[in-house]
Structures are given as structure tokens and as C-alpha cells.
Design an enzyme around this catalytic site. Structure first.
Site, PDB file in Angstrom:
ATOM      1  N   HIS A  48       0.847  -1.197   0.000  1.00 37.30           N
ATOM      2  CA  HIS A  48       0.000   0.000   0.000  1.00 37.30           C
ATOM      3  C   HIS A  48       0.880   1.245   0.000  1.00 37.30           C
ATOM      4  O   HIS A  48       1.942   1.268   0.602  1.00 37.30           O
ATOM      5  CB  HIS A  48      -0.973   0.023   1.175  1.00 37.30           C
ATOM      6  CG  HIS A  48      -0.349  -0.099   2.524  1.00 37.30           C
ATOM      7  ND1 HIS A  48       0.187  -1.291   3.006  1.00 37.30           N
ATOM      8  CD2 HIS A  48      -0.175   0.803   3.514  1.00 37.30           C
ATOM      9  CE1 HIS A  48       0.646  -1.102   4.228  1.00 37.30           C
ATOM     10  NE2 HIS A  48       0.456   0.165   4.555  1.00 37.30           N
ATOM     11  N   HIS A  89       1.106   5.183   0.922  1.00 38.36           N
ATOM     12  CA  HIS A  89       0.560   6.284   1.718  1.00 38.36           C
ATOM     13  C   HIS A  89       0.753   7.585   0.943  1.00 38.36           C
ATOM     14  O   HIS A  89       1.848   7.849   0.436  1.00 38.36           O
ATOM     15  CB  HIS A  89       1.316   6.424   3.049  1.00 38.36           C
ATOM     16  CG  HIS A  89       1.209   5.248   3.945  1.00 38.36           C
ATOM     17  ND1 HIS A  89       0.354   5.207   5.025  1.00 38.36           N
ATOM     18  CD2 HIS A  89       1.868   4.056   3.948  1.00 38.36           C
ATOM     19  CE1 HIS A  89       0.488   4.056   5.644  1.00 38.36           C
ATOM     20  NE2 HIS A  89       1.407   3.339   5.010  1.00 38.36           N
TER      21      HIS A  89
END
Length: 149
Positions: A110, A112
Site C-alpha cells: 500500500h 501512503h
């Protein structure tokens, strides 16, 4: 892949797989066939986004390059959106942690993307030190030897 999960299939206890599959709540900002972008539940700053590939991949090594490119492209677009959003945003951090030693908390790749402003409380600290050219050259050689296209 050593003892890591196989990429691709959703993993039962992966919160990001649950969000991607609609089995857990999220405040979704964007979605397409490749990624889902949603608000971080415990943000660094208001507006903190996570760009999550729909396919389960623990780390970058497990993620196919086309999906990786798309994650970064959408991350770039989200950074522009944050600056235009009206949320407090005097800068942007784009951050990806790959592995527990790099502070990856959820074992699903993921990205950010979060707004920054003076006094927001986020810091990056290290023992910054200039390294000798000899050491830098040796490290460059090691990486060159491992690089594949």
C-alpha cells in the site's frame, strides 16, 4: 517467495483484502479495476490516503510491474487532488513501507499519500552521515549485480 503468502488471492485475515472485497468499511476516494484508494483510519494528518492494489501482494517483490506502475500513477493523481481539495496541505509525502523492518504494518502493498504542514507532528529521523565514495561504489556494484529488468 520463501515463507510469504502467494500473491494474487485474497488472504483471509488481510484487512486490505477485506476492504477491497467490501467485507470491511472504508471511506473510498477512488476505485478502478486495479486499485482502491481510501482514507487511512489512523491518519498522520487529515486527508491521509492509502492506495491499495486489489490483488493481494505482501511486498513490492510480489507485485507485478504493471500494477505497481498503476499504484504510483494513482498516488501521483491523489497528491494533486489533495493539494486542490481545500484540506490543509502545504506539502505531500508519498511513502511505501516494504517489510516489517521498514515499518510495514499491514502485509499487503500500500502507498501512503498524505498532506504535510508545519507542526503536523510527523518526523523522519535517521543517522544521516556522508559515506565514502569507496563504500558507495561497492554498494552500487552490489545493487547492479542484483538488478534485473
Amino acid at each position: 517467495m520463501s515463507e510469504r503468502e502467494e500473491p494474487g488471492d485474497p488472504v483471509g485475515d488481510c484487512i486490505f483484502c477485506a476492504i477491497v472485497n467490501g467485507q470491511a468499511e472504508a471511506s473510498v476516494v477512488h476505485e478502478d479495476d486495479v486499485v482502491l484508494v481510501f482514507m487511512d483510519l489512523a491518519p498522520v494528518t487529515p486527508g491521509h490516503l492509502l492506495v491499495v492494489p486489489r490483488v493481494h501482494a505482501v511486498g513490492l517483490e510480489d507485485l507485478d510491474e504493471a500494477t505497481g506502475r498503476h499504484v504510483w500513477t494513482i498516488g501521483h493523481q491523489m497528491a494533486k487532488a489533495l493539494r486542490r481539495s481545500g484540506l490543509r496541505c502545504e506539502g505531500i509525502n508519498v511513502f511505501l513501507a516494504d517489510g516489517e523492518a521498514a515499518f510495514q504494518e499491514v502485509p499487503h502493498v500500500h502507498l501512503h499519500v498524505f498532506p504535510r504542514f508545519p507542526g503536523d507532528g510527523f518526523t523522519i529521523d535517521a543517522r544521516w552521515a556522508v559515506r565514502s565514495r569507496e563504500l558507495l561504489n561497492a554498494e552500487a556494484t552490489a545493487v547492479q549485480g542484483a538488478f534485473t529488468t
